[in-house]
Design an enzyme around this catalytic site. Structure first.
Site, PDB file in Angstrom:
ATOM      1  N   LYS A  16      37.400 138.233 101.583  1.00 23.14           N
ATOM      2  CA  LYS A  16      36.993 139.770 102.777  1.00 23.14           C
ATOM      3  C   LYS A  16      36.923 139.032 104.038  1.00 23.14           C
ATOM      4  O   LYS A  16      36.644 139.707 105.063  1.00 23.14           O
ATOM      5  CB  LYS A  16      35.903 139.854 102.440  1.00 23.14           C
ATOM      6  CG  LYS A  16      35.624 140.402 100.928  1.00 23.14           C
ATOM      7  CD  LYS A  16      34.673 140.865 100.129  1.00 23.14           C
ATOM      8  CE  LYS A  16      34.808 141.281  98.432  1.00 23.14           C
ATOM      9  NZ  LYS A  16      32.987 141.842  98.262  1.00 23.14           N
TER      10      LYS A  16
ATOM     11  N   GLU B  44      42.729 134.368 109.448  1.00 19.87           N
ATOM     12  CA  GLU B  44      42.401 133.874 108.160  1.00 19.87           C
ATOM     13  C   GLU B  44      40.286 134.177 108.976  1.00 19.87           C
ATOM     14  O   GLU B  44      40.630 133.851 110.033  1.00 19.87           O
ATOM     15  CB  GLU B  44      42.404 132.408 108.271  1.00 19.87           C
ATOM     16  CG  GLU B  44      40.941 132.104 106.939  1.00 19.87           C
ATOM     17  CD  GLU B  44      40.792 132.803 106.263  1.00 19.87           C
ATOM     18  OE1 GLU B  44      40.713 134.185 105.752  1.00 19.87           O
ATOM     19  OE2 GLU B  44      40.788 131.641 104.480  1.00 19.87           O
ATOM     20  N   ASP B  45      38.928 133.361 108.424  1.00 15.97           N
ATOM     21  CA  ASP B  45      38.259 134.117 109.092  1.00 15.97           C
ATOM     22  C   ASP B  45      38.462 132.215 109.271  1.00 15.97           C
ATOM     23  O   ASP B  45      37.683 131.947 110.846  1.00 15.97           O
ATOM     24  CB  ASP B  45      37.196 134.112 108.023  1.00 15.97           C
ATOM     25  CG  ASP B  45      36.932 133.795 107.007  1.00 15.97           C
ATOM     26  OD1 ASP B  45      38.057 132.992 106.339  1.00 15.97           O
ATOM     27  OD2 ASP B  45      36.397 134.575 106.151  1.00 15.97           O
TER      28      ASP B  45
ATOM     29  N   ASP C 219      38.299 125.261 106.446  1.00 12.19           N
ATOM     30  CA  ASP C 219      37.560 124.378 106.228  1.00 12.19           C
ATOM     31  C   ASP C 219      38.085 123.229 105.360  1.00 12.19           C
ATOM     32  O   ASP C 219      38.467 122.299 106.342  1.00 12.19           O
ATOM     33  CB  ASP C 219      36.246 124.707 104.870  1.00 12.19           C
ATOM     34  CG  ASP C 219      35.174 123.329 104.189  1.00 12.19           C
ATOM     35  OD1 ASP C 219      34.565 122.820 105.247  1.00 12.19           O
ATOM     36  OD2 ASP C 219      33.993 124.226 103.815  1.00 12.19           O
TER      37      ASP C 219
ATOM     38  N   PHE D 182      27.540 125.525 107.915  1.00 16.18           N
ATOM     39  CA  PHE D 182      27.069 127.128 107.081  1.00 16.18           C
ATOM     40  C   PHE D 182      27.090 127.787 107.428  1.00 16.18           C
ATOM     41  O   PHE D 182      26.407 128.270 108.298  1.00 16.18           O
ATOM     42  CB  PHE D 182      26.691 127.548 105.393  1.00 16.18           C
ATOM     43  CG  PHE D 182      27.694 128.014 104.483  1.00 16.18           C
ATOM     44  CD1 PHE D 182      28.405 127.384 103.637  1.00 16.18           C
ATOM     45  CD2 PHE D 182      27.284 129.412 104.934  1.00 16.18           C
ATOM     46  CE1 PHE D 182      29.068 128.578 102.861  1.00 16.18           C
ATOM     47  CE2 PHE D 182      27.963 130.739 103.944  1.00 16.18           C
ATOM     48  CZ  PHE D 182      29.344 129.422 103.178  1.00 16.18           C
TER      49      PHE D 182
ATOM     50  N   ARG E 170      27.029 139.447 106.277  1.00 11.14           N
ATOM     51  CA  ARG E 170      28.432 139.893 106.728  1.00 11.14           C
ATOM     52  C   ARG E 170      28.866 140.743 108.276  1.00 11.14           C
ATOM     53  O   ARG E 170      29.342 141.009 108.619  1.00 11.14           O
ATOM     54  CB  ARG E 170      29.938 140.390 105.917  1.00 11.14           C
ATOM     55  CG  ARG E 170      30.363 139.619 105.002  1.00 11.14           C
ATOM     56  CD  ARG E 170      31.427 140.487 103.625  1.00 11.14           C
ATOM     57  NE  ARG E 170      31.518 139.831 102.374  1.00 11.14           N
ATOM     58  CZ  ARG E 170      31.933 138.849 102.446  1.00 11.14           C
ATOM     59  NH1 ARG E 170      32.860 138.242 103.201  1.00 11.14           N
ATOM     60  NH2 ARG E 170      33.006 138.490 101.555  1.00 11.14           N
TER      61      ARG E 170
HETATM   62  P1  IMP Z   1      39.448 126.181 102.854  1.00 13.30           P
HETATM   63  O1  IMP Z   1      39.577 126.330 101.459  1.00 13.30           O
HETATM   64  O2  IMP Z   1      38.202 125.012 102.063  1.00 13.30           O
HETATM   65  O3  IMP Z   1      39.567 125.465 104.501  1.00 13.30           O
HETATM   66  O4  IMP Z   1      38.256 127.666 103.075  1.00 13.30           O
HETATM   67  C1  IMP Z   1      38.400 128.487 103.618  1.00 13.30           C
HETATM   68  C2  IMP Z   1      37.563 129.734 103.141  1.00 13.30           C
HETATM   69  O5  IMP Z   1      35.793 128.747 102.407  1.00 13.30           O
HETATM   70  C3  IMP Z   1      37.079 130.831 104.255  1.00 13.30           C
HETATM   71  O6  IMP Z   1      38.322 131.749 103.903  1.00 13.30           O
HETATM   72  C4  IMP Z   1      36.082 130.874 103.399  1.00 13.30           C
HETATM   73  O7  IMP Z   1      36.028 132.018 102.792  1.00 13.30           O
HETATM   74  C5  IMP Z   1      35.186 130.162 103.208  1.00 13.30           C
HETATM   75  N1  IMP Z   1      34.767 128.515 103.464  1.00 13.30           N
HETATM   76  C6  IMP Z   1      34.791 127.944 104.633  1.00 13.30           C
HETATM   77  N2  IMP Z   1      33.595 127.374 105.092  1.00 13.30           N
HETATM   78  C7  IMP Z   1      32.955 128.563 105.438  1.00 13.30           C
HETATM   79  C8  IMP Z   1      31.226 129.139 106.478  1.00 13.30           C
HETATM   80  O8  IMP Z   1      31.304 128.135 106.765  1.00 13.30           O
HETATM   81  N3  IMP Z   1      30.796 129.912 105.830  1.00 13.30           N
HETATM   82  C9  IMP Z   1      31.370 130.640 104.819  1.00 13.30           C
HETATM   83  N4  IMP Z   1      32.661 130.800 104.746  1.00 13.30           N
HETATM   84  C10 IMP Z   1      33.493 129.687 104.710  1.00 13.30           C
HETATM   85 MG    MG Z   2      37.726 133.435 103.524  1.00 15.69          MG
END
Ligand code: IMP
Ligand code: MG
Length: 172
Positions: free
Chosen positions: A40, A96-97, A100, A149, A162
């Site tokens: 989301k 994507e937001d 990470d 975070f 959000r």
């Molecule tokens: P990845 O697979 O670790 O790259 O994760 C990406 C997803 O993890 C993003 O789409 C976010 O939903 C969530 N995410 C990663 N870091 C954060 C953060 O610092 N705050 C909120 N959501 C995060």
């Molecule tokens: Mg996400």
């Protein structure tokens, strides 16, 4: 109530979104684009971004299993909601937001490739490179953020925050 330290105010977000939209509109000039928002977290960014684009777009969403209320990644990802639009021979931009570990986008790229789009690029508002496990090429990247975070502007912590118009760090 958790404490949140504002790191990116609304005004900076707005300018960045406009700049990203200008680049995207220029790069896809004369072409059509399918935007795929990753639910989301990306929906606030996506809704602002798409209204600044000057090229015709279609919109769809995809949702992957989240890591739950935990802030740690499992690296295990599943599709919860697939896209509805056919994307054969279409230019696709995944929105994507935040990136990470990189697992989510790495997985999504592999999931979308067999649907045979003409091209696939990635646009992510935030990039948290400190914990990256898999290399992901972010074609359009907004801000680099520290290994903290992040919440606000669509990003949540256990479904909270959000609605914040700015981007902040959740204080431990
Ligand atoms: P990845 O697979 O670790 O790259 O994760 C990406 C997803 O993890 C993003 O789409 C976010 O939903 C969530 N995410 C990663 N870091 C954060 C953060 O610092 N705050 C909120 N959501 C995060
Ligand atoms: Mg996400």
């Amino acid at each position: 109530m958790d404490k949140i330290k504002k790191i990116i105010p609304e005004t900076r977000i707005k300018k960045k979104v406009a700049a990203l939209a200008r680049r995207i509109s220029r790069d896809y000039q004369g072409q059509e684009l399918v935007l795929i928002g990753v639910l989301k977290g990306s929906f606030v960014f996506l809704s602002d971004l798409m209204r600044r684009l000057t090229i015709p777009v279609s919109l769809d969403f995809i949702q992957v299993s989240s890591y739950g209320a935990s802030t740690l990644s499992s690296g295990v990802i599943k599709i919860r909601k697939d896209i509805d639009l056919p994307i054969v021979d279409k230019n696709v931009l995944i929105v994507e937001d935040i990136v990470d570990y990189g697992y989510t986008l790495d997985y999504l790229l592999r999931f979308i490739a067999p649907k045979k789009p003409a091209s696939v690029k990635i646009c992510a508002l935030l990039d948290k490179p400190a914990r990256r496990k898999v290399r992901v090429k972010i074609d359009y990247s907004g801000f680099k953020v520290p290994d903290e975070f992040i919440v606000g502007y669509g990003l949540d912590r256990a479904e909270k925050y959000r609605e914040l118009p700015y981007i902040g760090i959740l204080q431990k």
